[in-house]
Design a protein around this motif. Structure first.
Motif, PDB file in Angstrom:
ATOM      1  N   ARG A  90     -49.672-125.433  -8.677  1.00 20.30           N
ATOM      2  CA  ARG A  90     -49.681-126.951  -8.051  1.00 20.30           C
ATOM      3  C   ARG A  90     -48.392-127.173  -7.407  1.00 20.30           C
ATOM      4  NH1 ARG A  90     -51.925-129.570 -11.832  1.00 20.30           N
ATOM      5  NH2 ARG A  90     -53.950-129.759 -10.892  1.00 20.30           N
ATOM      6  N   ARG A  91     -47.277-126.813  -8.041  1.00 19.07           N
ATOM      7  CA  ARG A  91     -45.819-127.264  -7.974  1.00 19.07           C
ATOM      8  C   ARG A  91     -45.459-126.400  -6.486  1.00 19.07           C
ATOM      9  NH1 ARG A  91     -43.182-130.606 -11.039  1.00 19.07           N
ATOM     10  NH2 ARG A  91     -42.109-130.854  -8.896  1.00 19.07           N
ATOM     11  N   SER A  92     -45.944-124.959  -6.751  1.00 16.30           N
ATOM     12  CA  SER A  92     -45.624-123.967  -5.931  1.00 16.30           C
ATOM     13  C   SER A  92     -46.631-123.211  -5.232  1.00 16.30           C
ATOM     14  CB  SER A  92     -44.747-122.750  -6.463  1.00 16.30           C
ATOM     15  OG  SER A  92     -43.574-123.308  -7.145  1.00 16.30           O
ATOM     16  N   PRO A  93     -47.433-124.206  -4.097  1.00 13.12           N
ATOM     17  CA  PRO A  93     -48.270-123.630  -3.577  1.00 13.12           C
ATOM     18  C   PRO A  93     -48.551-122.411  -2.668  1.00 13.12           C
ATOM     19  CG  PRO A  93     -47.778-125.578  -2.380  1.00 13.12           C
ATOM     20  CD  PRO A  93     -46.843-125.280  -3.534  1.00 13.12           C
ATOM     21  N   GLY A  94     -47.266-122.044  -2.425  1.00 12.42           N
ATOM     22  CA  GLY A  94     -47.139-120.799  -1.497  1.00 12.42           C
ATOM     23  C   GLY A  94     -46.766-119.595  -2.512  1.00 12.42           C
ATOM     24  N   PHE A  95     -46.837-119.770  -3.775  1.00 11.71           N
ATOM     25  CA  PHE A  95     -46.480-118.781  -4.604  1.00 11.71           C
ATOM     26  C   PHE A  95     -47.965-118.012  -4.994  1.00 11.71           C
ATOM     27  CE2 PHE A  95     -46.244-117.170  -9.281  1.00 11.71           C
ATOM     28  CZ  PHE A  95     -45.452-116.230  -9.018  1.00 11.71           C
ATOM     29  N   ALA A  96     -48.186-116.629  -4.549  1.00 10.91           N
ATOM     30  CA  ALA A  96     -49.224-115.811  -4.857  1.00 10.91           C
ATOM     31  C   ALA A  96     -48.833-114.467  -5.403  1.00 10.91           C
ATOM     32  CB  ALA A  96     -50.178-115.737  -3.630  1.00 10.91           C
ATOM     33  N   PRO A  97     -48.674-114.207  -6.829  1.00 13.57           N
ATOM     34  CA  PRO A  97     -48.069-112.954  -7.299  1.00 13.57           C
ATOM     35  C   PRO A  97     -49.025-111.898  -7.197  1.00 13.57           C
ATOM     36  CG  PRO A  97     -49.351-114.485  -8.941  1.00 13.57           C
ATOM     37  CD  PRO A  97     -49.235-115.281  -7.792  1.00 13.57           C
ATOM     38  N   LYS A  98     -48.351-110.682  -6.822  1.00 11.99           N
ATOM     39  CA  LYS A  98     -49.100-109.565  -6.782  1.00 11.99           C
ATOM     40  C   LYS A  98     -49.037-108.713  -8.062  1.00 11.99           C
ATOM     41  CE  LYS A  98     -48.813-109.321  -1.620  1.00 11.99           C
ATOM     42  NZ  LYS A  98     -48.274-108.546  -0.555  1.00 11.99           N
ATOM     43  N   ASN A  99     -47.578-108.438  -8.378  1.00  4.54           N
ATOM     44  CA  ASN A  99     -47.391-107.752  -9.614  1.00  4.54           C
ATOM     45  C   ASN A  99     -46.905-108.292 -10.737  1.00  4.54           C
ATOM     46  OD1 ASN A  99     -47.448-105.334  -8.010  1.00  4.54           O
ATOM     47  ND2 ASN A  99     -45.370-105.512  -7.363  1.00  4.54           N
ATOM     48  N   VAL A 100     -47.683-108.336 -11.960  1.00  2.00           N
ATOM     49  CA  VAL A 100     -47.727-109.345 -12.862  1.00  2.00           C
ATOM     50  C   VAL A 100     -47.590-108.549 -14.188  1.00  2.00           C
ATOM     51  CG1 VAL A 100     -49.056-111.113 -14.419  1.00  2.00           C
ATOM     52  CG2 VAL A 100     -49.336-110.948 -11.887  1.00  2.00           C
ATOM     53  N   LEU A 101     -46.733-109.082 -15.135  1.00  4.81           N
ATOM     54  CA  LEU A 101     -46.271-108.419 -16.487  1.00  4.81           C
ATOM     55  C   LEU A 101     -46.765-109.620 -17.406  1.00  4.81           C
ATOM     56  CD1 LEU A 101     -45.048-106.539 -18.369  1.00  4.81           C
ATOM     57  CD2 LEU A 101     -42.953-107.340 -18.166  1.00  4.81           C
ATOM     58  N   ASP A 102     -47.331-109.272 -18.524  1.00  8.81           N
ATOM     59  CA  ASP A 102     -48.097-109.911 -19.661  1.00  8.81           C
ATOM     60  C   ASP A 102     -47.473-109.170 -21.010  1.00  8.81           C
ATOM     61  OD1 ASP A 102     -49.335-111.594 -21.419  1.00  8.81           O
ATOM     62  OD2 ASP A 102     -51.296-111.059 -21.039  1.00  8.81           O
ATOM     63  N   PHE A 103     -46.446-110.188 -21.700  1.00 11.91           N
ATOM     64  CA  PHE A 103     -45.731-109.703 -22.461  1.00 11.91           C
ATOM     65  C   PHE A 103     -46.512-110.245 -23.800  1.00 11.91           C
ATOM     66  CE2 PHE A 103     -42.663-110.181 -25.949  1.00 11.91           C
ATOM     67  CZ  PHE A 103     -42.530-109.118 -26.384  1.00 11.91           C
ATOM     68  N   GLY A 104     -46.672-109.451 -24.897  1.00 17.80           N
ATOM     69  CA  GLY A 104     -47.494-109.856 -25.892  1.00 17.80           C
ATOM     70  C   GLY A 104     -48.799-110.411 -25.680  1.00 17.80           C
ATOM     71  N   ALA A 105     -49.623-109.393 -24.761  1.00 18.13           N
ATOM     72  CA  ALA A 105     -50.839-109.896 -24.085  1.00 18.13           C
ATOM     73  C   ALA A 105     -51.961-109.882 -25.076  1.00 18.13           C
ATOM     74  CB  ALA A 105     -51.270-108.647 -23.221  1.00 18.13           C
ATOM     75  N   GLY A 106     -52.049-109.374 -26.284  1.00 21.87           N
ATOM     76  CA  GLY A 106     -53.291-109.556 -27.168  1.00 21.87           C
ATOM     77  C   GLY A 106     -54.442-109.104 -26.623  1.00 21.87           C
ATOM     78  N   PRO A 107     -55.483-109.899 -26.566  1.00 20.28           N
ATOM     79  CA  PRO A 107     -56.918-109.309 -25.811  1.00 20.28           C
ATOM     80  C   PRO A 107     -56.912-109.737 -24.379  1.00 20.28           C
ATOM     81  CG  PRO A 107     -57.268-111.431 -27.393  1.00 20.28           C
ATOM     82  CD  PRO A 107     -55.727-111.157 -27.550  1.00 20.28           C
ATOM     83  N   SER A 108     -55.836-109.892 -23.853  1.00 18.01           N
ATOM     84  CA  SER A 108     -55.669-110.364 -22.438  1.00 18.01           C
ATOM     85  C   SER A 108     -56.015-111.732 -22.209  1.00 18.01           C
ATOM     86  CB  SER A 108     -56.602-109.126 -21.674  1.00 18.01           C
ATOM     87  OG  SER A 108     -56.135-107.740 -21.909  1.00 18.01           O
ATOM     88  N   SER A 109     -55.736-112.495 -22.892  1.00 10.99           N
ATOM     89  CA  SER A 109     -56.223-114.003 -22.418  1.00 10.99           C
ATOM     90  C   SER A 109     -55.465-114.512 -21.512  1.00 10.99           C
ATOM     91  CB  SER A 109     -55.795-114.825 -23.800  1.00 10.99           C
ATOM     92  OG  SER A 109     -56.231-114.316 -25.140  1.00 10.99           O
ATOM     93  N   ALA A 110     -54.312-114.378 -21.274  1.00  6.36           N
ATOM     94  CA  ALA A 110     -53.486-114.696 -20.142  1.00  6.36           C
ATOM     95  C   ALA A 110     -54.088-113.891 -18.768  1.00  6.36           C
ATOM     96  CB  ALA A 110     -51.984-114.408 -20.134  1.00  6.36           C
ATOM     97  N   LEU A 111     -54.269-112.777 -18.921  1.00  3.94           N
ATOM     98  CA  LEU A 111     -54.864-111.982 -17.729  1.00  3.94           C
ATOM     99  C   LEU A 111     -56.108-112.782 -17.155  1.00  3.94           C
ATOM    100  CD1 LEU A 111     -55.114-109.707 -15.737  1.00  3.94           C
ATOM    101  CD2 LEU A 111     -56.085-108.306 -17.649  1.00  3.94           C
ATOM    102  N   TRP A 112     -57.116-113.085 -18.117  1.00  2.00           N
ATOM    103  CA  TRP A 112     -58.161-113.951 -17.480  1.00  2.00           C
ATOM    104  C   TRP A 112     -57.948-115.353 -16.910  1.00  2.00           C
ATOM    105  CZ3 TRP A 112     -63.360-112.609 -18.007  1.00  2.00           C
ATOM    106  CH2 TRP A 112     -63.718-111.576 -18.827  1.00  2.00           C
ATOM    107  N   ALA A 113     -56.753-115.951 -17.409  1.00  2.00           N
ATOM    108  CA  ALA A 113     -56.338-117.226 -16.795  1.00  2.00           C
ATOM    109  C   ALA A 113     -55.522-116.771 -15.455  1.00  2.00           C
ATOM    110  CB  ALA A 113     -55.498-117.850 -17.583  1.00  2.00           C
ATOM    111  N   MET A 114     -55.054-115.764 -15.438  1.00  2.00           N
ATOM    112  CA  MET A 114     -54.533-115.400 -14.211  1.00  2.00           C
ATOM    113  C   MET A 114     -55.212-115.223 -13.173  1.00  2.00           C
ATOM    114  SD  MET A 114     -51.043-113.377 -14.910  1.00  2.00           S
ATOM    115  CE  MET A 114     -51.690-112.421 -16.259  1.00  2.00           C
ATOM    116  N   ARG A 115     -56.479-114.424 -13.287  1.00  2.00           N
ATOM    117  CA  ARG A 115     -57.390-114.201 -12.570  1.00  2.00           C
ATOM    118  C   ARG A 115     -58.136-115.176 -11.788  1.00  2.00           C
ATOM    119  NH1 ARG A 115     -61.707-111.287 -13.853  1.00  2.00           N
ATOM    120  NH2 ARG A 115     -62.057-110.103 -11.737  1.00  2.00           N
TER     121      ARG A 115
END
Length: 466
Positions: A90-115
């Motif tokens: 919302r604050r950066s509408p032009g931001f669309a990440p291509k390469n992503v790093l998830d540190f301490g991913a666990g069961p990939s909770s943040a990955l589901w949110a990013m998708r």
């Protein structure tokens, strides 16, 4: 399952107690200028080249703890990550990440949110998780899904750096969710955040539980990154003044544009946190639904739980570069008081036509059109509508909250008392957003009915214009 959830909760409490003891001994001066650090400049710079031992001191989950984590904690962490990443978009509408790093991913909770937030832009995801059980759980949840980006899992940051080329180490988005609190040592925590910032090309997101300890961790890491980048900018400015040739000065100016950091959310400024050394701490709440099974195995002393839970969290999203200089949203705007608004009303508007109030029999028999059957509603309470300068009823698009310092952040729930609303707002006190303050804003209907209407709709975590 209920027994596994209780065992997982007790292990969290032990880790929280250890971290709280170490966090209580740390201060702001120790964070920025470590008194136990070596005196020489060479040894001081070498201190940050020590490899992180996250794999040795992080929590290693067993199979039963992993199952309990996925069943009890993953939905809440996903909800918090989705809320934070949606705020970044919302604050950066032009931001669309291509390469992503998830540190301490666990069961990939943040990955589901990013998708969910960026469903089409993400192409490559690197996951760092020392627990093999957590890695297997994340892979199992992602099995048989279509349209997934390229995903790689690593045990540590060192393994990531050894496995990929140097030019591929920078990521558009780096996120660490509920991981820094599992590292009890402040020195190791600072080292890891420094490494994560070096791996960040654009945006770094740090997310921790909404507790006093989690808020202190976020505040410390925020202060350290901003302090580090300010020091780097000062060194670059000194080298710019000593540059002998035009070519060197042009190169240094390009580096100056890349240097620096500013806070995207939630802070509206880049100064010292106004809640530091106070009895309050900055955190937010995200409500999510509990399933029937969750209400069974998360019960406490046999008492049935509610159908929802409120996940408290604290976070910071930092971006490389200089904060854009934007005009403040209320600059040049004049609001009428309630008495002035009543004085401008036309006498014809006060006449009530009773024929229009009660529909006739013909109107009741006539079928409604598609346009009349649609009921307008606010699709997102987080966005603020544009305040109209005049009384004309013109439809205008809602204003986008830019990254300037003119938007404050509402901390805690607004208090509505009669015809006034009281809000605790963190705001910038300077135009360049270099300093901030925490103050109580009172909006009354008699003095400003337009802002009073927006204040009544505002929620904890919303933006507020200045």
């Amino acid at each position: 399952m209920h027994r596994k959830v209780l065992l997982l909760s007790s292990s969290f409490e032990r880790a929280k107690g250890t971290g709280a003891e170490l966090a209580a001994a740390s201060t702001r001066s120790a964070l920025l200028d470590d008194p136990h650090a070596p005196a020489s400049a060479e040894q001081r710079t070498a201190r940050w080249k020590v490899q992180s031992s996250y794999g040795d001191i992080g929590l290693r989950y067993r199979e039963d703890e992993t199952v309990a984590y996925v069943a009890s904690r993953m939905p809440a962490i996903y909800a918090a990550c989705h809320r934070v990443l949606r705020e970044v978009r919302r604050r950066s509408p032009g931001f669309a990440p291509k390469n992503v790093l998830d540190f301490g991913a666990g069961p990939s909770s943040a990955l589901w949110a990013m998708r969910a937030v960026w469903p089409k832009s993400i192409e490559r995801v690197n996951l760092i998780e020392p627990s093999k059980e957590m890695q297997r759980a994340g892979q199992t949840l992602l099995d048989n899904l279509k349209g997934l980006p390229l995903i790689h899992s690593y045990d540590s940051i060192q393994e990531l750096n050894r496995s990929i080329e140097k030019h591929e180490r920078r990521h558009d988005l780096v996120i660490s969710s509920y991981a820094l609190g599992e590292i009890p040592s402040l020195n190791d925590r600072i080292t890891i955040v420094r490494q994560l910032w070096d791996l960040t090309k654009d945006v770094l997101v740090l997310l921790e539980p909404g507790t006093p300890q989690g808020s202190k961790i976020i505040s410390q890491m925020r202060s350290y990154i901003l302090w580090m980048e300010k020091r780097k900018c000062r060194k670059s400015e000194k080298s710019t003044g000593a540059a002998p040739s035009k070519m060197k000065s042009m190169v240094v100016q390009e580096d100056l544009l890349k240097d620096g950091a500013f806070v995207v959310a939630p802070c509206p400024h880049d100064g010292r946190c106004p809640l530091e050394n106070s009895d309050k701490y900055c955190h937010f709440v995200q409500r999510l639904e509990r399933t029937s099974s969750q209400r069974i195995y998360k019960r406490s002393k046999g008492v049935p739980l509610r159908g929802f839970e409120d996940e408290k969290f604290c976070y910071v999203a930092l971006r490389r570069g200089k904060r854009p200089e934007e005009a403040w949203p209320l600059d040049g705007m004049k609001f009428d008081t309630l008495k002035e608004r009543h004085a401008k009303r036309n006498p014809e508007d006060l006449i009530i036509d009773y024929d229009d109030q009660f529909p006739s029999e013909e109107d009741e028999e006539a079928p409604d059109g598609d346009e009349d059957s649609l009921v307008p509603y606010a699709s997102d309470t987080q966005e603020l509508s544009l305040f109209h300068e005049s009384g004309e009823e013109e439809e205008e698009e809602p204003i986008r909250a830019d990254l300037g310092g003119g938007w404050g952040r509402i901390i805690y729930s607004p208090i509505r008392r009669g015809r006034q609303v009281q809000m605790d707002v963190c705001r910038a006190t300077k135009r360049d957003a270099s300093e901030g303050a925490f103050e109580r804003v009172v909006v009354t209907q008699s003095k400003n009915p337009a802002l009073h209407l927006q204040a009544r709709k505002s929620l904890w975590g919303d933006l507020w214009p200045f």
